[in-house]
Every structure is written in structure tokens, then in C-alpha cells.
Design an enzyme around this catalytic site. Structure first.
Site, PDB file in Angstrom:
ATOM      1  N   ARG A 293      99.439 -70.328  15.804  1.00 11.86           N
ATOM      2  CA  ARG A 293      98.307 -70.771  14.998  1.00 11.86           C
ATOM      3  C   ARG A 293      98.661 -70.844  13.525  1.00 11.86           C
ATOM      4  O   ARG A 293      97.809 -71.208  12.709  1.00 11.86           O
ATOM      5  CB  ARG A 293      97.144 -69.799  15.178  1.00 11.86           C
ATOM      6  CG  ARG A 293      95.985 -70.363  16.011  1.00 11.86           C
ATOM      7  CD  ARG A 293      94.997 -69.264  16.120  1.00 11.86           C
ATOM      8  NE  ARG A 293      93.678 -69.605  16.529  1.00 11.86           N
ATOM      9  CZ  ARG A 293      93.213 -69.468  17.765  1.00 11.86           C
ATOM     10  NH1 ARG A 293      94.012 -69.105  18.736  1.00 11.86           N
ATOM     11  NH2 ARG A 293      91.950 -69.707  18.021  1.00 11.86           N
TER      12      ARG A 293
ATOM     13  N   ARG B  16      80.820 -65.600  24.218  1.00  6.90           N
ATOM     14  CA  ARG B  16      81.671 -64.932  23.237  1.00  6.90           C
ATOM     15  C   ARG B  16      80.905 -64.664  21.949  1.00  6.90           C
ATOM     16  O   ARG B  16      80.171 -65.524  21.461  1.00  6.90           O
ATOM     17  CB  ARG B  16      82.885 -65.819  22.919  1.00  6.90           C
ATOM     18  CG  ARG B  16      83.947 -65.745  23.980  1.00  6.90           C
ATOM     19  CD  ARG B  16      85.031 -66.743  23.783  1.00  6.90           C
ATOM     20  NE  ARG B  16      85.544 -66.804  22.415  1.00  6.90           N
ATOM     21  CZ  ARG B  16      86.610 -67.513  22.075  1.00  6.90           C
ATOM     22  NH1 ARG B  16      87.266 -68.207  22.976  1.00  6.90           N
ATOM     23  NH2 ARG B  16      87.019 -67.540  20.823  1.00  6.90           N
TER      24      ARG B  16
ATOM     25  N   ARG C 262      79.061 -72.989  25.176  1.00  9.15           N
ATOM     26  CA  ARG C 262      79.948 -72.547  26.253  1.00  9.15           C
ATOM     27  C   ARG C 262      79.704 -71.090  26.650  1.00  9.15           C
ATOM     28  O   ARG C 262      79.266 -70.280  25.847  1.00  9.15           O
ATOM     29  CB  ARG C 262      81.416 -72.807  25.905  1.00  9.15           C
ATOM     30  CG  ARG C 262      81.974 -71.963  24.805  1.00  9.15           C
ATOM     31  CD  ARG C 262      83.399 -72.415  24.481  1.00  9.15           C
ATOM     32  NE  ARG C 262      83.979 -71.578  23.448  1.00  9.15           N
ATOM     33  CZ  ARG C 262      85.191 -71.734  22.956  1.00  9.15           C
ATOM     34  NH1 ARG C 262      85.961 -72.710  23.394  1.00  9.15           N
ATOM     35  NH2 ARG C 262      85.641 -70.923  22.029  1.00  9.15           N
TER      36      ARG C 262
ATOM     37  N   LYS D 289      91.293 -76.657  25.134  1.00  8.39           N
ATOM     38  CA  LYS D 289      92.638 -76.154  25.455  1.00  8.39           C
ATOM     39  C   LYS D 289      92.605 -75.228  26.677  1.00  8.39           C
ATOM     40  O   LYS D 289      93.439 -75.338  27.565  1.00  8.39           O
ATOM     41  CB  LYS D 289      93.245 -75.369  24.270  1.00  8.39           C
ATOM     42  CG  LYS D 289      93.368 -76.171  22.983  1.00  8.39           C
ATOM     43  CD  LYS D 289      94.102 -75.388  21.904  1.00  8.39           C
ATOM     44  CE  LYS D 289      93.381 -74.123  21.435  1.00  8.39           C
ATOM     45  NZ  LYS D 289      92.096 -74.354  20.764  1.00  8.39           N
TER      46      LYS D 289
ATOM     47  N   ARG E  46      85.974 -70.525  11.714  1.00  9.30           N
ATOM     48  CA  ARG E  46      87.171 -70.746  12.551  1.00  9.30           C
ATOM     49  C   ARG E  46      87.704 -72.161  12.358  1.00  9.30           C
ATOM     50  O   ARG E  46      88.916 -72.383  12.345  1.00  9.30           O
ATOM     51  CB  ARG E  46      86.834 -70.485  14.032  1.00  9.30           C
ATOM     52  CG  ARG E  46      86.673 -68.997  14.333  1.00  9.30           C
ATOM     53  CD  ARG E  46      85.940 -68.731  15.624  1.00  9.30           C
ATOM     54  NE  ARG E  46      86.626 -69.207  16.794  1.00  9.30           N
ATOM     55  CZ  ARG E  46      86.030 -69.446  17.969  1.00  9.30           C
ATOM     56  NH1 ARG E  46      84.729 -69.234  18.111  1.00  9.30           N
ATOM     57  NH2 ARG E  46      86.719 -69.872  18.979  1.00  9.30           N
TER      58      ARG E  46
END
Ligand code: AMP
Length: 219
Positions: A88, A161, A127, A13, A172
Site C-alpha cells: 500500500r 466493518r 457492504r 479486490k 481511507r
């Protein structure tokens, strides 16, 4: 263009939102980025947020709705915006509908980037981002052109992160299925939802996304 990008963590996203934001010259509103900025400020709210985020849970609807309410009325959102990471929950979606009705600016499109769960853990755990300008990279799928140097700003400092660890990602994803996936039928009913294959290469997803947005504009 007022657009929501939906999809599980790691669906792409943020990457796609950056590309669409540049194309349409509208801001990307990433609630994750806004929350991380608050955490980085060291405020007492930031400390509370950090505890929730590092556990992989969702921040309360009240906080999130207030954050977005204050953001979408700002001048730079007059021509539109791309929501990345909001809404969300169905409660957040209902509050957003009310806000947009109040300001007389309805949504143009809701795009889902669909990705299978088993691919997501690999995507997320690889990432990282430039510590200077925030440009996103991936150990396997999107390396900088020159190893260790940011393509955009030339910085050599990168960060990962804290909530991208395998355990937190699993939590998550569980939350995504329980709390965020119900938004798919919610937006299906409005006729605004279009699903794209988020497993395709980045440039193909972008091409499909831009053509879906053209169709939404013409509708
Ligand atoms: P993201 O960068 O979108 O993956 O968000 C990182 C974390 O911020 C999430 O795991 C949540 O803890 C929190 N967060 C971001 N957006 C929201 C939202 N709309 N509602 C609740 N929590 C959120």
C-alpha cells in the site's frame, strides 16, 4: 501465480481475489483480514492496530512488511498467492521486491481495479459479511439468495466493518491517493501492470482478470 491486486478500498479486490484463489488453488493474502484477526484476538498489538485502522490511517510499513514476510514463506504459498491490500506504499512495494528476489519467485502480474471515487463510498457503506465464514455481501449489489441467510454456510449472523463508515472511508480514499496510487507508476515501469475497469459487473471483471492472468502466464 504470484499476483497483486491494486485499487482503492471498495474496488472489489477481496471479491475478485476469492474467485482467483479458488480458480488457481492458491491462498488470498488479505492484510486487512490478517489485521482484523489480530484485533479480534484482543492482544495488545491488536488494540494498537484497532486505533490506527478505525481512524482510516495506514498501519506502519515495519509491521506490515514483517507480517507479509512471515506469511509468504509458508508452505501453502509455494505455488503462489494473491496479495489483496498489500503493498500500500512504495516502501512496502520495495520490501516485497526484495523478499521475492531473495526466495527466487518474482511477481507474475499486478492488476489494478480502477473505480471512480464517487462510486466507492456507496459501494463500501453497503457492504457486510457473514459473521461465521466471512463471505462478502452488499445491500444493493450482492444480496444472499435467501434474505438473511449466508449462501455459503447458512449462518444468519452478519457483521459490518467498523471502518466502513462514510467519514472513515473518505479518509481511507485520501490515503489511497496520497500513499497507494504512486504504486501504479511504480509497477507500470516493471511492465507488470494491467488496469481493468472495476466499474463493470463482478462476473465481467472476473472474466477480464482471468484472461489477463492467462496472458501473464504465457508471457
Ligand atoms: P482493507 O481491509 O484492505 O481495506 O484494510 C483495512 C485497514 O487495515 C486499512 O484501512 C489500514 O488501516 C490497514 N491495512 C491493511 N493493509 C495495510 C497495508 N498493506 N499497509 C498499511 N495498512 C494496512
Amino acid at each position: 501465480m504470484r499476483l497483486i491486486l491494486l485499487g482503492p478500498p471498495g474496488a472489489g479486490k477481496g471479491t475478485q481475489a476469492d474467485l482467483v484463489a479458488a480458480q488457481y488453488n492458491i491462498p488470498k493474502l488479505s492484510t486487512g483480514d490478517m489485521l482484523r484477526a489480530e484485533v479480534a484476538s484482543g492482544s495488545s498489538l491488536g488494540k494498537e492496530l484497532q486505533a490506527v485502522m478505525s481512524s482510516g490511517a495506514l498501519v506502519s510499513d515495519d509491521i506490515m512488511i514483517a507480517l507479509i514476510r512471515a506469511r509468504i514463506v509458508r508452505e501453502d504459498c509455494a505455488k503462489g498467492f494473491i496479495l489483496d491490500g498489500f503493498p500500500r506504499t512504495v516502501g512496502q512495494a520495495q520490501a516485497l521486491d526484495e523478499m521475492l528476489t531473495d526466495i527466487g519467485c518474482p511477481l507474475n502480474a499486478v492488476i489494478e481495479l480502477a473505480v471512480q471515487d464517487d462510486a466507492l463510498v456507496a459501494r463500501i457503506s453497503g457492504r457486510y459479511a457473514c459473521a461465521q465464514c466471512g463471505a462478502g455481501y452488499h445491500d444493493r449489489f450482492k444480496k444472499p439468495v435467501t434474505d438473511g441467510v449466508c449462501d455459503l454456510c447458512g449462518s444468519t449472523q452478519f457483521s459490518r466493518r467498523a471502518d466502513d463508515s462514510v467519514e472513515t472511508v473518505t479518509k481511507r480514499l485520501t490515503n489511497y491517493h496520497a500513499q497507494t496510487a504512486p504504486l501504479l507508476p511504480y509497477y507500470q515501469r516493471t511492465g507488470l501492470l494491467k488496469s481493468l475497469d472495476g466499474m463493470a459487473p463482478i462476473h465481467e471483471v472476473t472474466a477480464q482478470l482471468l484472461s489477463a492472468l492467462k496472458a501473464a502466464e504465457a508471457a
